[in-house]
Design a protein around this motif. Structure first.
Motif, short mmCIF file in Angstrom:
data_model
loop_
_atom_site.label_atom_id
_atom_site.label_comp_id
_atom_site.label_asym_id
_atom_site.label_seq_id
_atom_site.Cartn_x
_atom_site.Cartn_y
_atom_site.Cartn_z
N MET A 150 0.83 -1.25 0.01
CA MET A 150 0.06 0.16 -0.05
C MET A 150 1.01 1.30 -0.06
SD MET A 150 -3.13 -0.88 -0.30
CE MET A 150 -3.88 0.42 0.13
N LEU A 151 1.97 1.20 0.82
CA LEU A 151 3.00 2.50 0.63
C LEU A 151 3.54 2.41 -0.65
CD1 LEU A 151 4.64 2.22 4.35
CD2 LEU A 151 3.15 3.97 3.47
N SER A 152 3.93 1.40 -1.31
CA SER A 152 4.45 1.58 -2.77
C SER A 152 3.80 2.42 -3.65
CB SER A 152 5.00 0.37 -3.14
OG SER A 152 3.81 -0.53 -3.21
N ASN A 153 2.34 2.28 -3.44
CA ASN A 153 1.12 2.92 -4.38
C ASN A 153 1.39 4.41 -4.44
OD1 ASN A 153 0.43 0.10 -4.93
ND2 ASN A 153 -1.46 0.33 -3.45
N LEU A 154 1.92 4.70 -3.35
CA LEU A 154 2.17 6.38 -3.41
C LEU A 154 3.18 6.72 -4.47
CD1 LEU A 154 2.77 7.01 0.52
CD2 LEU A 154 0.99 8.20 -0.81
N LYS A 155 3.83 5.67 -5.00
CA LYS A 155 4.67 6.26 -6.15
C LYS A 155 3.75 6.85 -7.33
CE LYS A 155 7.65 2.37 -4.65
NZ LYS A 155 8.22 1.05 -5.00
N VAL A 156 2.75 6.33 -7.55
CA VAL A 156 1.83 6.86 -8.62
C VAL A 156 1.76 8.19 -8.77
CG1 VAL A 156 -0.25 6.41 -9.72
CG2 VAL A 156 0.55 4.43 -8.68
N LEU A 157 1.32 8.73 -7.65
CA LEU A 157 1.24 10.29 -7.74
C LEU A 157 2.42 10.88 -7.96
CD1 LEU A 157 -0.43 12.77 -7.31
CD2 LEU A 157 0.13 12.72 -5.02
N VAL A 158 3.78 10.31 -7.51
CA VAL A 158 5.04 11.05 -7.68
C VAL A 158 5.45 10.89 -9.14
CG1 VAL A 158 7.35 11.03 -6.92
CG2 VAL A 158 5.65 10.61 -5.11
N ILE A 159 5.21 9.73 -9.51
CA ILE A 159 5.41 9.39 -10.93
C ILE A 159 4.55 10.21 -12.00
CG2 ILE A 159 4.93 7.50 -12.89
CD1 ILE A 159 5.92 5.28 -10.94
N MET A 173 -8.40 16.40 -15.49
CA MET A 173 -8.88 16.74 -14.51
C MET A 173 -9.36 15.43 -13.60
SD MET A 173 -8.75 18.81 -11.77
CE MET A 173 -8.20 20.18 -12.79
N ILE A 174 -10.00 14.62 -14.29
CA ILE A 174 -10.40 13.53 -13.61
C ILE A 174 -9.40 12.41 -13.25
CG2 ILE A 174 -12.09 11.44 -14.23
CD1 ILE A 174 -13.66 13.05 -16.01
N GLN A 175 -8.38 12.27 -14.12
CA GLN A 175 -7.38 11.45 -13.59
C GLN A 175 -6.47 11.92 -12.42
OE1 GLN A 175 -5.47 11.37 -17.70
NE2 GLN A 175 -6.04 9.14 -17.87
N TRP A 176 -6.26 13.18 -12.32
CA TRP A 176 -5.72 13.73 -11.17
C TRP A 176 -6.63 13.61 -9.93
CZ3 TRP A 176 -1.04 14.88 -10.90
CH2 TRP A 176 -0.02 15.16 -12.03
N GLU A 177 -7.92 13.73 -10.16
CA GLU A 177 -8.92 13.49 -8.96
C GLU A 177 -8.54 11.85 -8.57
OE1 GLU A 177 -12.42 14.34 -10.37
OE2 GLU A 177 -12.41 16.70 -10.23
N ALA A 178 -8.61 10.93 -9.71
CA ALA A 178 -8.19 9.51 -9.51
C ALA A 178 -7.24 9.32 -8.68
CB ALA A 178 -8.15 8.69 -10.62
N LEU A 179 -6.04 9.92 -8.87
CA LEU A 179 -4.80 10.19 -8.00
C LEU A 179 -4.83 10.40 -6.57
CD1 LEU A 179 -2.19 11.05 -10.64
CD2 LEU A 179 -2.75 8.78 -10.05
N ALA A 180 -5.73 11.35 -6.28
CA ALA A 180 -5.95 11.71 -5.24
C ALA A 180 -7.05 10.89 -4.41
CB ALA A 180 -6.70 13.13 -5.23
N LEU A 181 -7.89 10.00 -5.27
CA LEU A 181 -8.69 9.00 -4.48
C LEU A 181 -7.57 7.92 -4.21
CD1 LEU A 181 -11.85 8.20 -6.35
CD2 LEU A 181 -11.63 9.01 -3.94
N LEU A 182 -6.64 7.44 -4.82
CA LEU A 182 -5.58 6.65 -4.31
C LEU A 182 -4.67 6.87 -3.24
CD1 LEU A 182 -4.02 4.17 -5.24
CD2 LEU A 182 -2.45 5.81 -6.49
N LEU A 183 -4.43 8.31 -3.01
CA LEU A 183 -4.01 8.50 -1.67
C LEU A 183 -4.82 8.53 -0.51
CD1 LEU A 183 -2.03 11.69 -2.87
CD2 LEU A 183 -1.06 9.51 -2.38
N ILE A 184 -6.03 8.72 -0.81
CA ILE A 184 -6.91 8.49 0.14
C ILE A 184 -7.04 7.02 0.76
CG2 ILE A 184 -9.53 8.64 1.02
CD1 ILE A 184 -9.55 11.26 -0.78
N GLY A 185 -7.45 6.02 -0.34
CA GLY A 185 -7.28 4.79 0.26
C GLY A 185 -6.19 4.33 0.70
N ILE A 186 -4.82 4.95 0.39
CA ILE A 186 -3.71 4.47 1.13
C ILE A 186 -3.78 4.91 2.59
CG2 ILE A 186 -1.18 4.82 1.11
CD1 ILE A 186 -1.30 4.75 -1.86
N SER A 187 -4.24 5.94 2.67
CA SER A 187 -4.40 6.56 4.09
C SER A 187 -5.14 6.00 5.12
CB SER A 187 -4.71 8.21 3.97
OG SER A 187 -3.83 8.99 3.09
N VAL A 188 -6.34 5.28 4.45
CA VAL A 188 -7.40 4.71 5.09
C VAL A 188 -6.75 3.42 5.56
CG1 VAL A 188 -9.72 3.54 4.95
CG2 VAL A 188 -9.44 5.84 3.94
#
Length: 405
Positions: A150-159, A173-188
């Motif tokens: 799950m931590l390694s998935n943070l790489k998606v936003l950095v990439i 913009m929808i793809q950036w929002e999807a990346l934000a959702l990814l960060l939320i999922g990892i944080s949860v």
């Protein structure tokens, strides 16, 4: 490329080098017109990557004895690079045997030297990968396998940010929002997942975890983007020849790490086979296969697709670690992985590409408008020339018709 010009290696003709925006626009059009063969390759890459990435943290966990590694992690990385070098050599020999008459030989000295010069940039991701492979073992000492994934998935936003900066890749913009959702999922998933009372490098566990996570996310992200850039910039070079250079550089850097460890800890640590078991041999094979598959991702697919496929492996890692080692699947993990899958669906949904296509359309309209402006300007020049001719006093000879009457 010299003075902004590209020279063809066959006919020696020269063309103006395309700008980064032109390359990015061409990539967007290529991505929207993927053939069925290319889609099949992407599916194969994703499925293979999910299996290999899903097993990797489990194999690392199985390699620990009483919570520690009896072997040197650098030796595992070195043996992995050696395995990949041997694979690249075998595949290069097979590819050379299938060459047709008249093609430039792959195994000639001139071809090898020229390819080595053109692909010298591969030394940069090789060094970064050597650092990252060591960090993978460090992370396993303080997190369970599912948490590491799950931590390694943070790489998606950095990439995504690095792709936008280095390769001028565009995201809607929808793809950036999807990346934000990814960060939320990892944080949860990460809520209350740190063991209490544990320390790392003498620091409180939270500080050590954040420090390791920052390095663990930034270094491989930069390596992936730079690797994609280096492989695609020399697209005509055989991927097996490029892999030979990449893995060769990696083997050299890891060997230097082994030598440095031997200098610090003594000659006994130079034994690269010390502490290895069946689990570590499987780990070496898994890491080698994963690295080989990644090179095909970077050259023929996309870095974002590679990282999202690794995200899919998270659910497999969590379930397998719970079944094999008794790790508890908390409600946080279930909610987090659900959000991650929603993010992935949103990122690759056709709706996320609508705005991007509209931007392409606007760019094309702008190009057409520019062409119309050029035509209008030429028409104005023609009209101006006609006015000059109208005010010109012509002689009697000039009034004669051009064709006989």
């Amino acid at each position: 490329m010299k003075n902004g010009m590209i020279e063809c290696s066959v006919c020696r003709s020269r063309l103006v080098s395309p700008s980064a925006k032109t390359v990015s626009r061409a990539y967007d059009r290529h991505r929207s017109k993927i053939s069925s063969k290319h889609r099949a390759l992407n599916v194969f890459l994703v499925v293979g990557d999910c299996i290999l990435v899903g097993f990797q943290p489990i194999l690392v966990f199985m390699s620990k004895v009483d919570g520690k590694f009896e072997f040197s992690p650098i030796s595992v990385n070195f043996l992995t690079e050696i395995a990949k070098v041997l694979f690249a050599i075998v595949m290069l020999l097979l590819q050379a045997r299938r060459q047709k008459v008249g093609e430039k030989p792959l195994l000639s000295v001139s071809t090898f030297v020229q390819a080595a010069r053109n692909n010298v940039l591969l030394a940069v991701p090789a060094l970064l990968y050597a650092i990252n492979n060591y960090l993978k073992f460090i992370m396993q000492l303080y997190f369970n396998p599912a948490t590491v994934k799950m931590l390694s998935n943070l790489k998606v936003l950095v990439i995504a940010v690095l792709l936008k900066i280095i390769m001028r890749r565009r995201f809607s913009m929808i793809q950036w929002e999807a990346l934000a959702l990814l960060l939320i999922g990892i944080s949860v998933n990460q809520m209350r997942s740190l063991p209490e009372g544990t320390t790392a490098l003498g620091l409180p566990v939270a500080t050590g975890a954040y420090l390791y996570t920052l390095i663990f996310v930034t270094v491989p992200s930069l390596a992936s983007v730079y690797n994609e850039y280096a492989l695609k910039s020399q697209y005509d070079t055989s991927i097996y020849l490029q892999n030979l250079f990449l893995y060769g550089y990696g083997a050299i850097f890891n060997f230097l790490g082994i030598v440095a460890t031997a200098v610090v800890k003594g000659p006994s640590s130079f034994d690269i086979l010390h502490g290895h078991s069946k689990a570590t041999m499987l780990l070496i094979f898994n890491n080698a296969a994963q690295g080989i598959l990644s090179s095909f991702f970077f050259k023929y697919a996309d870095t974002i697709l590679k990282k999202y496929s690794s995200t899919v492996a998270t659910i497999f890692t969590g379930i397998a670690s719970a079944a094999m080692f008794g790790h508890t699947l908390t409600i946080n993990f279930i909610l987090g992985i659900s959000i991650v899958f929603i993010s992935m669906h949103q990122f690759f949904s056709p709706l996320s590409k609508v705005k991007d296509e509209e931007q392409n359309g606007k760019l094309e309209v702008m190009d057409i408008q520019d062409d119309h402006r050029l035509k209008d300007s030429s028409f104005i020049n023609m009209a101006a020339g006609a006015n000059e001719e109208a005010t010109h006093h012509v002689g009697s000879d000039e009034r004669q018709p051009l064709l006989p009457t």
